[in-house]
Design an enzyme around this catalytic site. Structure first.
Site, short mmCIF file in Angstrom:
data_model
loop_
_atom_site.label_atom_id
_atom_site.label_comp_id
_atom_site.label_asym_id
_atom_site.label_seq_id
_atom_site.Cartn_x
_atom_site.Cartn_y
_atom_site.Cartn_z
N HIS A 4 0.84 -1.20 0.00
CA HIS A 4 0.00 0.00 0.00
C HIS A 4 0.87 1.24 0.00
O HIS A 4 2.07 1.16 0.19
CB HIS A 4 -0.97 0.00 1.19
CG HIS A 4 -0.29 0.04 2.52
ND1 HIS A 4 0.21 -1.08 3.13
CD2 HIS A 4 -0.01 1.07 3.34
CE1 HIS A 4 0.75 -0.75 4.29
NE2 HIS A 4 0.64 0.55 4.44
N HIS A 6 1.21 5.33 1.42
CA HIS A 6 0.78 6.44 2.27
C HIS A 6 1.23 7.72 1.59
O HIS A 6 2.38 7.83 1.18
CB HIS A 6 1.46 6.39 3.64
CG HIS A 6 1.03 5.26 4.51
ND1 HIS A 6 0.01 5.38 5.41
CD2 HIS A 6 1.47 4.00 4.60
CE1 HIS A 6 -0.14 4.24 6.04
NE2 HIS A 6 0.74 3.37 5.56
N TYR A 68 4.20 10.09 11.04
CA TYR A 68 3.70 8.72 10.97
C TYR A 68 4.03 8.08 9.61
O TYR A 68 4.49 6.95 9.55
CB TYR A 68 2.18 8.71 11.19
CG TYR A 68 1.53 7.39 10.85
CD1 TYR A 68 1.56 6.33 11.76
CD2 TYR A 68 0.89 7.20 9.64
CE1 TYR A 68 0.98 5.11 11.45
CE2 TYR A 68 0.31 5.99 9.32
CZ TYR A 68 0.35 4.96 10.23
OH TYR A 68 -0.22 3.76 9.91
N GLN A 72 6.53 4.82 9.13
CA GLN A 72 5.70 3.63 8.99
C GLN A 72 6.51 2.41 8.57
O GLN A 72 6.32 1.33 9.10
CB GLN A 72 4.58 3.89 7.97
CG GLN A 72 3.60 2.75 7.85
CD GLN A 72 2.84 2.50 9.14
OE1 GLN A 72 2.43 3.43 9.81
NE2 GLN A 72 2.65 1.25 9.50
#
Length: 93
Positions: A4, A6, A68, A72
């Site tokens: 994925h 971000h 964040y 990550q």
């Protein structure tokens, strides 16, 4: 991340989130297929991205969210190192 993405982006209010995401996913998929021709065979119908996405407004928490996102990958790597995985050979006796 392996499965994925971000992103922290800022878009002008006159552009809708859905049109921006459609443009972003469309152009980035074309770029991926141009740079990695073998993906065309794996994704024959050229659906590189999932149809879904998650969007949230940031406001005053922008620095926290940016931190964040930056951290990550290190967090996921640390969790993988802590987990106990037992691998068995499916072809072994």
């Amino acid at each position: 991340m392996p499965d994925h993405v971000h992103m922290l982006v800022s878009i002008p209010p006159k552009i809708s989130v859905s049109s921006f995401m459609g443009y972003l996913k469309g152009k980035s998929a074309l770029m991926m297929f141009d740079r990695h021709a073998n993906l065309k065979y794996k994704f024959g119908n050229r659906h590189f991205w999932a149809e879904v996405y998650y969007v949230s407004t940031v406001g005053l928490n922008e620095k926290t969210i940016a931190k964040y996102i930056r951290e990550q990958e290190q967090h996921d790597i640390a969790l993988d190192k802590l987990s106990v995985k037992e691998y068995t050979d499916p072809f072994g006796k």
